[in-house]
Scaffold this motif. Structure first.
Motif: not given
Length: 304
Positions: A263-274, A277-282
């Motif tokens: 979960i932590g890695l997915a959120e961190a990469f999501a911050v860079q990609i999208v 503001e989309w971090r909580a949705a991951i």
């Protein structure tokens, strides 16, 4: 893509994983989704901050930072006190609320709704006592050290990752190699049958609360040390905690930790990609995918 996201994800995932351990144990043994668990993180952080303030008043030297960290010896001592107080709060809530519901044979949905109401009460009480203003364990600045491959981390962050690894290993050995762990696994499988064979179910429940509260407090201190302390910090982590526990498989300590790291890695990469503001949705997306594709989680077993 910036490789720094790996370090950021590991740090965030360590906090989520520790918190998810208590949540997965509670669910596997007590058979309900405990919404108060996120608030135990926040209470643990604030109680530790309170104890640290008392210790600082008694011995000012305890607050002096110990190189290379941003905090002094007072924080580890205060965290021990915070763990004790958080455990006392948890056991008290179980005695007043959850224990009485268990004695009456309340349905799981009743217990879940009770935990939801208790969560709101705990959060409001925390905000009433400490106000909504953010607090900090330390305001000392740290310079991130290069780790290679474009990654950097502060000594505090590296300590948190190492502490998490030690705690997970110790808990895994406790559950798999000790009599207490065998009793916990027996109650998780069948509480009634375990009681017939002489397992003290009430003791197992107390041990479960103690482990869960301790991990929640430590996770809250980690989050507060690396970012800040707020009354809603536990509520903000609640969805990632549930996602990590379900992803790892209910009842699995290594699974909860691995789920937290994912979960932590997915959120961190999501911050860079999208974007942030989309971090909580991951966490929500991962939770839905797991429930659809593998509801038993990575280390769980499909029910017959």
């Amino acid at each position: 893509m910036n490789p720094q996201a790996i370090i950021d994800g590991l740090i965030s995932g360590s906090t989520i994983g520790l918190g998810a351990i208590g949540l997965t144990l509670t669910y596997s043994i007590l058979r309900f989704a405990n919404f108060t668990h996120g608030d135990f993180l926040a209470w643990g952080a604030y109680l530790t901050l309170t104890v640290a303030g008392v210790l600082g008043g008694l011995a000012a030297g305890l607050g002096a930072p110990v190189y290379p960290f941003s905090f002094g010896w007072g924080l580890p001592l205060a965290m021990f006190g915070g763990v004790v107080l958080t455990v006392a709060l948890t056991l008290g809530l179980d005695r007043i609320l959850f224990g009485r519901l268990r004695a009456r044979g309340a349905d799981a949905i009743i217990v879940v709704m009770a935990s939801f109401g208790a969560s709101m009460a705990l959060r409001s009480l925390l905000e009433f006592i400490f106000t909504a203003k953010p607090a900090y364990f330390t305001k000392a600045l740290q310079i991130a050290k290069p780790l290679g491959l474009g990654m950097r981390a502060t000594p505090d962050q590296l300590l948190m990752i190492g502490l998490t690894a030690l705690l997970v290993l110790a808990l895994h050995l406790l559950v798999t190699r000790s009599a207490t762990g065998r009793a916990m696994r027996a109650v998780s499988e069948n509480p009634g049958l375990a009681g017939v064979y002489g397992v003290d179910v009430d003791k197992v429940i107390r041990v479960t609360w103690i482990i869960g509260a301790s991990m929640a407090c430590i996770a809250g201190v980690m989050a507060g040390l690396l970012v800040q302390i707020r009354p809603y910090m536990g509520f903000d982590l609640l969805l990632p905690l549930f996602s990590a526990a379900i992803l790892g498989g209910i009842g699995s300590i290594p699974g909860a930790m691995l789920g937290g790291l994912i979960i932590g890695l997915a959120e961190a990469f999501a911050v860079q990609i999208v974007g942030a503001e989309w971090r909580a949705a991951i966490s929500f997306i991962i939770l839905v995918l797991v429930l659809m594709l593998r509801p038993q989680g990575l280390f769980g077993q499909r029910e017959a």
